[in-house]
Design an enzyme around this catalytic site. Structure first.
Site, short mmCIF file in Angstrom:
data_model
loop_
_atom_site.label_atom_id
_atom_site.label_comp_id
_atom_site.label_asym_id
_atom_site.label_seq_id
_atom_site.Cartn_x
_atom_site.Cartn_y
_atom_site.Cartn_z
N SER A 138 0.84 -1.19 0.00
CA SER A 138 0.00 0.00 0.00
C SER A 138 0.87 1.24 0.00
CB SER A 138 -0.91 0.02 1.23
OG SER A 138 -1.58 1.27 1.35
N TYR A 151 -1.85 0.36 10.33
CA TYR A 151 -1.99 -0.20 8.98
C TYR A 151 -0.73 0.11 8.16
CZ TYR A 151 -3.83 -0.92 4.25
OH TYR A 151 -4.01 -1.33 2.95
#
Length: 252
Positions: A138, A151
């Protein structure tokens, strides 16, 4: 898929986690259409039912955190391509407000599970002298995003792991590719926002990356000659850039 994309015939079996929607489902169908037999792994029996009758697709209901559940699967199928796609963003809270259980949950699914699964498939790949490991990272693992400290840390771990793993696998014939996208129109934010709210806040007003775009990139990397390893693909919507700053003035 473009007709020019041709996966090497040495690859026969692929395993994709988080296969029931979004990027995972798009990758399952793209790999199947490219001629591979695909094992689609997910936790939702209802969502897996949609893939159950797809030709060339074997569905497996499993939780990626239970790595021992994959022992029998990997004994039956010689996996040549592993796509570690399963991931979760279970909260967008500031770190200091986050429940400790959510920290463990995101690290268990986003970081620990992909490493354990890669460890399980690698001996067979190394013995056969071929294989390709894909990790869906990501942009949050490459640059800071508010409300995504844990995250982002889990995805940053994936990114560095891929770099280090490449060093360990030199000479083995096994390739490693991280795909680190910006905002893709998936159900990642469903838990934290709900799909309707996520659509209104995150996707309306510009064209997003679609899961099929990520599948196309993955196939492109897989189709390159064996001596070529695309180590990392960073991809963003044309309308998104990472960077910038906002100053907050003190009150009083």
């Amino acid at each position: 898929m473009p007709d020019s994309v041709s996966v090497p015939e040495i690859y026969c079996w692929a395993l994709v986690t988080g296969a029931t929607s979004g990027i995972g489902k798009a990758v399952v169908l793209a790999l199947r259409d490219a001629g591979l037999q695909v094992i689609a792994v997910g936790r939702s029996p209802e969502a897996l039912a949609e893939l159950r009758f797809e030709p060339g697709v074997t569905v497996v209901e499993a939780d990626v955190r239970q790595v021992d559940a994959f022992t029998e699967i990997l004994a039956r199928y010689p996996v040549d391509v592993l796509v570690n796609n399963a991931g979760v963003l279970s909260t967008r809270s500031p770190f200091q407000e986050m429940a400790p259980a959510e920290i463990d949950n995101m690290f268990d699914i986003n970081l620990k599970a992909p490493l354990h699964l890669a460890r399980k498939v690698l001996p067979g790949m190394i013995e056969r002298g071929r294989g390709h490991l894909f990790f869906i990272g990501s942009s949050a693992g490459r640059s800071p995003h508010p409300g995504a400290a844990v995250y982002g840390a889990s995805k940053a771990g994936i990114s560095l792991f891929c770099d280090a793993l490449r060093c360990d696998l030199l000479g083995s014939g096994v390739r490693v590719t991280e795909i680190a996208p910006g905002r893709v129109q998936t159900q990642l934010y469903k838990t934290t926002m709900g799909m309707q709210a996520a659509g209104a806040e995150l996707y309306e007003g510009y064209e997003s990356i679609m899961p099929e775009d990520i599948a196309t990139l993955l196939l492109a990397a897989l189709s390159l000659p064996q001596q070529v390893d695309v180590s990392r693909l960073e991809v963003f919507p044309t309308a998104q850039a990472v960077g910038g700053a906002r100053m907050v003035k003190t009150k009083g």
